[in-house]
Design a protein around this motif. Structure first.
Motif, PDB file in Angstrom:
ATOM      1  N   TYR A 137      -2.254  37.512  58.725  1.00  0.00           N
ATOM      2  CA  TYR A 137      -3.292  38.544  58.667  1.00  0.00           C
ATOM      3  C   TYR A 137      -4.663  38.011  59.076  1.00  0.00           C
ATOM      4  O   TYR A 137      -5.531  38.783  59.513  1.00  0.00           O
TER       5      TYR A 137
ATOM      6  N   ILE B  41      -6.905  50.069  63.075  1.00  0.00           N
ATOM      7  CA  ILE B  41      -5.764  49.875  62.171  1.00  0.00           C
ATOM      8  C   ILE B  41      -5.584  48.405  61.835  1.00  0.00           C
ATOM      9  O   ILE B  41      -5.379  48.030  60.662  1.00  0.00           O
TER      10      ILE B  41
ATOM     11  N   THR C 269      -8.521  47.102  59.575  1.00  0.00           N
ATOM     12  CA  THR C 269      -8.419  47.688  58.232  1.00  0.00           C
ATOM     13  C   THR C 269      -7.269  47.079  57.443  1.00  0.00           C
ATOM     14  O   THR C 269      -7.431  46.686  56.272  1.00  0.00           O
ATOM     15  N   LYS C 270      -6.099  46.988  58.061  1.00  0.00           N
ATOM     16  CA  LYS C 270      -4.927  46.415  57.395  1.00  0.00           C
ATOM     17  C   LYS C 270      -5.157  44.944  57.040  1.00  0.00           C
ATOM     18  O   LYS C 270      -4.808  44.498  55.933  1.00  0.00           O
ATOM     19  N   SER C 271      -5.736  44.200  57.950  1.00  0.00           N
ATOM     20  CA  SER C 271      -5.988  42.773  57.715  1.00  0.00           C
ATOM     21  C   SER C 271      -6.957  42.573  56.562  1.00  0.00           C
ATOM     22  O   SER C 271      -6.738  41.722  55.693  1.00  0.00           O
TER      23      SER C 271
ATOM     24  N   GLU D  34      -5.137  43.381  53.262  1.00  0.00           N
ATOM     25  CA  GLU D  34      -4.145  42.371  52.879  1.00  0.00           C
ATOM     26  C   GLU D  34      -4.790  41.058  52.462  1.00  0.00           C
ATOM     27  O   GLU D  34      -4.263  40.345  51.615  1.00  0.00           O
TER      28      GLU D  34
END
Length: 244
Positions: free
Chosen positions: A42, A110, A113-115, A118
């Motif tokens: 990530y 995306i 935001t996801k990184s 996480e």
């Protein structure tokens, strides 16, 4: 852009799926080795996402730079830009908005935001502001480098080989600079500074690498644009019409 909706959607999803393929490749690597010199999956996708966002700014607003030689200089259309009472560079850039770049924009949002979620990075208002500054600066870094290389059209007409050979180096900026030979790090930092669109800004949020280097990102963007505009103006001063 929506007049031909099928064309818009094909362009959008083609760039989106292209980036998904690249992310899948990274996932396969990390699924087998765990980390790369201390960098986790990530953390690398944060770098990847920031570079993708920077590319999307360039792709959406400055994509017309790619066709300066082929569609403007060769066909004599650049003469029209010189006759109109606005900046020919602004006219060239404003002639086209590339809808394909929105696919990169979405996948970049995306990914980042996801990184961030996480990795458990707590974003403050200042962090959001810095993210915006980094992304916009990264986009202008890409645009400035493309402007410098496309200006060769005034001498060679076909500038795509120069642009592609330079632009392809941005693939190295998808990963931490520490995994490469030092020469690659120097190249991507001081000569063709794509690292300021991904690696250094990501390090700001990850507390990895020199923080001062990340803060130089907007400065690098301004300096590059100053150089790019000087090169552009020099190119125009040496331009001769198609019929000359």
């Amino acid at each position: 852009m929506l007049e031909y909706r099928a064309d818009f959607l094909i362009g959008f999803f083609s760039t989106f799926l292209l980036q998904v393929g690249g992310i899948f490749f990274i996932w396969v690597i990390f699924d087998n080795i765990g980390d790369i010199q201390g960098w986790t999956f990530y953390e690398v996708t944060l770098i990847y996402g920031m570079l993708t966002l920077a590319k999307s700014i360039n792709h959406i607003f400055f994509d017309n730079l790619w066709v300066l030689g082929q569609q403007y200089v060769r066909q004599g259309k650049f003469d029209v830009l010189l006759l109109r009472p606005i900046s020919p560079l602004f006219h060239l850039v404003a002639d086209k908005i590339q809808q394909d770049g929105f696919g990169n924009l979405v996948i970049g949002i995306i990914l980042v935001t996801k990184s961030v979620m996480e990795l458990g990075i707590g974003f403050t208002v200042l962090d959001f502001f810095m993210m915006l500054v980094f992304v916009i600066s990264g986009g202008f870094i890409f645009a400035a480098i493309n402007l410098i290389t496309t200006t060769t059209s005034f001498w060679f007409v076909e500038s795509n080989m120069f642009m592609w050979s330079t632009f392809s180096l941005s693939e190295f900026a998808l990963y931490p600079l520490g995994i490469y030979h030092k020469a690659i790090g120097i190249l991507l930092t001081w000569l063709i500074p794509y690292a300021f669109a991904s690696y250094y800004p990501a390090g700001f949020f990850l507390d990895k690498g020199p923080i001062m280097m990340s803060l130089l990102t907007p400065v690098i963007a301004v300096v590059l644009w100053f150089i790019a505009l000087r090169v552009w103006n020099f190119g125009i001063s040496n331009y001769s019409s198609t019929g000359s």
